[in-house]
Scaffold this active site. Sequence first.
Site, PDB file in Angstrom:
ATOM      1  N   LYS A 185       0.847  -1.208   0.000  1.00 52.26           N
ATOM      2  CA  LYS A 185       0.000   0.000   0.000  1.00 52.26           C
ATOM      3  C   LYS A 185       0.878   1.251   0.000  1.00 52.26           C
ATOM      4  O   LYS A 185       1.587   1.519   0.960  1.00 52.26           O
ATOM      5  CB  LYS A 185      -0.906   0.047   1.238  1.00 52.26           C
ATOM      6  CG  LYS A 185      -1.934   1.171   1.112  1.00 52.26           C
ATOM      7  CD  LYS A 185      -2.565   1.573   2.413  1.00 52.26           C
ATOM      8  CE  LYS A 185      -1.856   2.697   3.112  1.00 52.26           C
ATOM      9  NZ  LYS A 185      -1.844   3.983   2.387  1.00 52.26           N
ATOM     10  N   GLY A 237       7.196   4.645   8.212  1.00 52.02           N
ATOM     11  CA  GLY A 237       6.306   5.773   8.453  1.00 52.02           C
ATOM     12  C   GLY A 237       6.518   6.330   9.838  1.00 52.02           C
ATOM     13  O   GLY A 237       7.615   6.221  10.401  1.00 52.02           O
ATOM     14  N   SER A 238       5.456   6.878  10.403  1.00 55.00           N
ATOM     15  CA  SER A 238       5.600   7.568  11.688  1.00 55.00           C
ATOM     16  C   SER A 238       5.711   6.583  12.851  1.00 55.00           C
ATOM     17  O   SER A 238       5.213   5.455  12.778  1.00 55.00           O
ATOM     18  CB  SER A 238       4.406   8.491  11.904  1.00 55.00           C
ATOM     19  OG  SER A 238       3.223   7.726  11.949  1.00 55.00           O
ATOM     20  N   THR A 239       6.314   7.043  13.928  1.00 49.58           N
ATOM     21  CA  THR A 239       6.473   6.191  15.107  1.00 49.58           C
ATOM     22  C   THR A 239       5.113   5.845  15.692  1.00 49.58           C
ATOM     23  O   THR A 239       4.882   4.714  16.138  1.00 49.58           O
ATOM     24  CB  THR A 239       7.379   6.898  16.139  1.00 49.58           C
ATOM     25  OG1 THR A 239       8.676   7.039  15.538  1.00 49.58           O
ATOM     26  CG2 THR A 239       7.513   6.094  17.418  1.00 49.58           C
ATOM     27  N   GLY A 242       3.634   3.120  13.673  1.00 46.39           N
ATOM     28  CA  GLY A 242       4.486   1.945  13.916  1.00 46.39           C
ATOM     29  C   GLY A 242       4.104   1.245  15.219  1.00 46.39           C
ATOM     30  O   GLY A 242       3.991   0.020  15.277  1.00 46.39           O
ATOM     31  N   CYS A 293      13.472  10.530   6.911  1.00 45.56           N
ATOM     32  CA  CYS A 293      13.474  10.034   8.295  1.00 45.56           C
ATOM     33  C   CYS A 293      14.859  10.162   8.926  1.00 45.56           C
ATOM     34  O   CYS A 293      14.980  10.372  10.123  1.00 45.56           O
ATOM     35  CB  CYS A 293      12.972   8.596   8.343  1.00 45.56           C
ATOM     36  SG  CYS A 293      13.733   7.542   7.122  1.00 45.56           S
ATOM     37  N   GLU A 390      10.258  15.198  15.579  1.00 43.99           N
ATOM     38  CA  GLU A 390      10.549  15.148  14.151  1.00 43.99           C
ATOM     39  C   GLU A 390       9.650  16.158  13.432  1.00 43.99           C
ATOM     40  O   GLU A 390       8.434  16.082  13.502  1.00 43.99           O
ATOM     41  CB  GLU A 390      10.258  13.729  13.635  1.00 43.99           C
ATOM     42  CG  GLU A 390      10.693  13.512  12.220  1.00 43.99           C
ATOM     43  CD  GLU A 390      10.479  12.068  11.755  1.00 43.99           C
ATOM     44  OE1 GLU A 390       9.417  11.498  12.050  1.00 43.99           O
ATOM     45  OE2 GLU A 390      11.381  11.536  11.101  1.00 43.99           O
TER      46      GLU A 390
HETATM   47  P1  NDP Z   1       2.025   7.712   8.621  1.00 48.22           P
HETATM   48  O1  NDP Z   1       2.832   6.863   9.507  1.00 48.22           O
HETATM   49  O2  NDP Z   1       0.607   8.000   9.010  1.00 48.22           O
HETATM   50  O3  NDP Z   1       1.972   7.069   7.148  1.00 48.22           O
HETATM   51  C1  NDP Z   1       2.831   6.068   6.651  1.00 48.22           C
HETATM   52  C2  NDP Z   1       2.034   5.000   5.908  1.00 48.22           C
HETATM   53  O4  NDP Z   1       1.197   4.290   6.823  1.00 48.22           O
HETATM   54  C3  NDP Z   1       1.088   5.569   4.864  1.00 48.22           C
HETATM   55  O5  NDP Z   1       0.980   4.672   3.788  1.00 48.22           O
HETATM   56  C4  NDP Z   1      -0.208   5.647   5.632  1.00 48.22           C
HETATM   57  O6  NDP Z   1      -1.325   5.728   4.818  1.00 48.22           O
HETATM   58  C5  NDP Z   1      -0.162   4.359   6.414  1.00 48.22           C
HETATM   59  N1  NDP Z   1      -1.006   4.317   7.611  1.00 48.22           N
HETATM   60  C6  NDP Z   1      -1.569   5.352   8.300  1.00 48.22           C
HETATM   61  N2  NDP Z   1      -2.257   4.888   9.367  1.00 48.22           N
HETATM   62  C7  NDP Z   1      -2.131   3.541   9.367  1.00 48.22           C
HETATM   63  C8  NDP Z   1      -2.605   2.486  10.217  1.00 48.22           C
HETATM   64  N3  NDP Z   1      -3.331   2.751  11.311  1.00 48.22           N
HETATM   65  N4  NDP Z   1      -2.282   1.208   9.918  1.00 48.22           N
HETATM   66  C9  NDP Z   1      -1.524   0.933   8.850  1.00 48.22           C
HETATM   67  N5  NDP Z   1      -1.043   1.880   7.995  1.00 48.22           N
HETATM   68  C10 NDP Z   1      -1.338   3.167   8.249  1.00 48.22           C
HETATM   69  O7  NDP Z   1       2.788   9.063   8.378  1.00 48.22           O
HETATM   70  P2  NDP Z   1       2.158  10.449   7.868  1.00 48.22           P
HETATM   71  O8  NDP Z   1       2.142  10.370   6.414  1.00 48.22           O
HETATM   72  O9  NDP Z   1       0.887  10.768   8.529  1.00 48.22           O
HETATM   73  O10 NDP Z   1       3.222  11.488   8.423  1.00 48.22           O
HETATM   74  C11 NDP Z   1       3.133  11.945   9.788  1.00 48.22           C
HETATM   75  C12 NDP Z   1       4.496  12.132  10.353  1.00 48.22           C
HETATM   76  O11 NDP Z   1       5.186  10.901  10.316  1.00 48.22           O
HETATM   77  C13 NDP Z   1       5.385  13.066   9.571  1.00 48.22           C
HETATM   78  O12 NDP Z   1       5.196  14.392   9.955  1.00 48.22           O
HETATM   79  C14 NDP Z   1       6.741  12.558   9.899  1.00 48.22           C
HETATM   80  O13 NDP Z   1       7.168  13.131  11.111  1.00 48.22           O
HETATM   81  C15 NDP Z   1       6.549  11.097  10.090  1.00 48.22           C
HETATM   82  N6  NDP Z   1       6.927  10.293   8.914  1.00 48.22           N
HETATM   83  C16 NDP Z   1       8.061   9.576   8.994  1.00 48.22           C
HETATM   84  C17 NDP Z   1       8.465   8.839   7.913  1.00 48.22           C
HETATM   85  C18 NDP Z   1       9.702   8.044   7.948  1.00 48.22           C
HETATM   86  O14 NDP Z   1      10.195   7.641   6.907  1.00 48.22           O
HETATM   87  N7  NDP Z   1      10.236   7.777   9.106  1.00 48.22           N
HETATM   88  C19 NDP Z   1       7.726   8.826   6.650  1.00 48.22           C
HETATM   89  C20 NDP Z   1       6.502   9.581   6.685  1.00 48.22           C
HETATM   90  C21 NDP Z   1       6.160  10.279   7.792  1.00 48.22           C
HETATM   91  P3  NDP Z   1      -1.822   7.184   4.340  1.00 48.22           P
HETATM   92  O15 NDP Z   1      -0.665   7.896   3.740  1.00 48.22           O
HETATM   93  O16 NDP Z   1      -2.800   6.878   3.323  1.00 48.22           O
HETATM   94  O17 NDP Z   1      -2.342   7.854   5.562  1.00 48.22           O
END
Ligand code: NDP
Length: 481
Positions: A185, A237-239, A242, A293, A390
């Site tokens: 996804k 993705g975000s902590t 995670g 990240c 972050e």
């Molecule tokens: P998220 O962690 O929400 O998104 C990462 C992925 O997870 C996206 O594909 C998202 O879908 C999906 N997702 C969201 N909620 C769920 C869930 N409950 N279960 C499974 N998958 C899910 O990050 P954001 O895009 O909201 O960014 C928020 C903050 O996270 C940023 O400001 C940044 O600080 C941090 N971030 C860190 C990253 C890294 O590489 N370490 C990358 C991105 C963000 P969808 O996009 O459709 O919501």
Amino acid sequence: MTQSTSPFEYAPAPESTGIVDIRSSYGLFIDGEFVDGNGAAFKTINPATEETLAEVSEANAADVDAAVKAARRAHTRVWSKMSGQERAKYLYRIARIIQERGREIAVLESIDNGKPIRESRDVDVPTAAAYFFYYAGWADKLEYSGYGSTSLGVAGQIIPWNFPLLMLAWKIAPALACGNTVVLKPAETTPLTALLFAEICQQADLPPGVVNIITGAGETGQSLVEHPGIDKVAFTGSTGVGKSIARAIAGTEKRATLELGGKAANIVFEDAPIDQAIEGIVNGIFFNQGHVCCAGSRLLVQESINDEVLDRLKRRMSTLRLGDPLDKNTDIGAINSSAQLTRIRELSDIGESEGAGRWSPDCELPDRGFWFPPTVFTGVTQAHRIAREEIFGPVLSVLTFRTPAEAIAKANNTPYGLSAGVWTDKGSRILQMANELRAGVVWANTFNKFDPTSPFGGYKESGYGREGGRHGLAAYLKGGK
Ligand code: NDP
């Protein structure tokens, strides 16, 4: 659109969009075909112009179920039975198609994500191809990996919006090399290169069901994580998300790798080559608008050179060109979404109200789209929120230190532990710092270098598991952890 402080003006050098064919709407890629989803549709926009690019399906639980079942069939009947040598041929083919269609992919990535074409063309696309080449090489040598050669089964993979195609490559290449099939996804705001990758799978004649791409938002990701038919979750993705994934799979047999946030220290000692360090600082935090990240978002400067470093840094920041992501002269593109822009603005305002000194070069922002100027905060202390959280944007916090021990203590004083940088001319100091820094990756006299042969991952709230290198195979083989 661009900054006016440079001594001369560049002529605009826009990359043509003619090479990209964006459909008005996209279905889901399940079992080798694009199919209509059962859920609603959502729009993906160009963050530099706010124009709608396409309508994309939002996969619901029934779609997720269909994708997981297709992946399971493909695993049982075809992919896990195929020799590593045969699997490698498909991976090599995919790598070569990514190279051949590189310009098209780079333009699409910049349109959907907002990142400068220079970065998508020179970093994202070639590195994505390199991951497929690298793991293709492992596919017939798994018995030498140390983790056996038995695949896990079906991997559910969820990726963010900051490096859409590159994160896809980090996830899909090792999974396929090890004999797993995948349901991936992409992020809601950047689905288009993953959908183009689905076409590439068709072009490569990849057996149906080996790769399935389902678009949607957080709920779709959650359905995938909770689906009983997957054997492994790979998430970047975000902590916060995670942690919710770790909770959701606790008590199940599902394996997981989590690549989460970071707040990296980029440490500059007084004996560092200052010109190179300035380039490394700029690359560390302004590359990809700071949506990285492992970004070097905390600059730790030895007190004796603080003024000099700040002067030179500000001068260099004044030459950064912000604007049209498709212009080859652009250094800083658009912020990926209005939600992310709001978050960057909020945390920057908090930095100012908590007493840090805020500075940005004179910078004209385009009228439409989501933009934030390169920004530096001075006089930052450990207690400031901008030193702890972050921001995920082009915002640098500068702290100072006097001794190596103080630098290490400050660098490690964070809930994260993904990356760090050290700038010094002493090899022994680099080795000492690398030993004592609690970070998964430590760069010495460079920053933000990615290589498929090298493992990447974090400590503490930056997650667990490694992607890349031989270590990256462990996550997709029964004999790995
Ligand atoms: P998220 O962690 O929400 O998104 C990462 C992925 O997870 C996206 O594909 C998202 O879908 C999906 N997702 C969201 N909620 C769920 C869930 N409950 N279960 C499974 N998958 C899910 O990050 P954001 O895009 O909201 O960014 C928020 C903050 O996270 C940023 O400001 C940044 O600080 C941090 N971030 C860190 C990253 C890294 O590489 N370490 C990358 C991105 C963000 P969808 O996009 O459709 O919501």
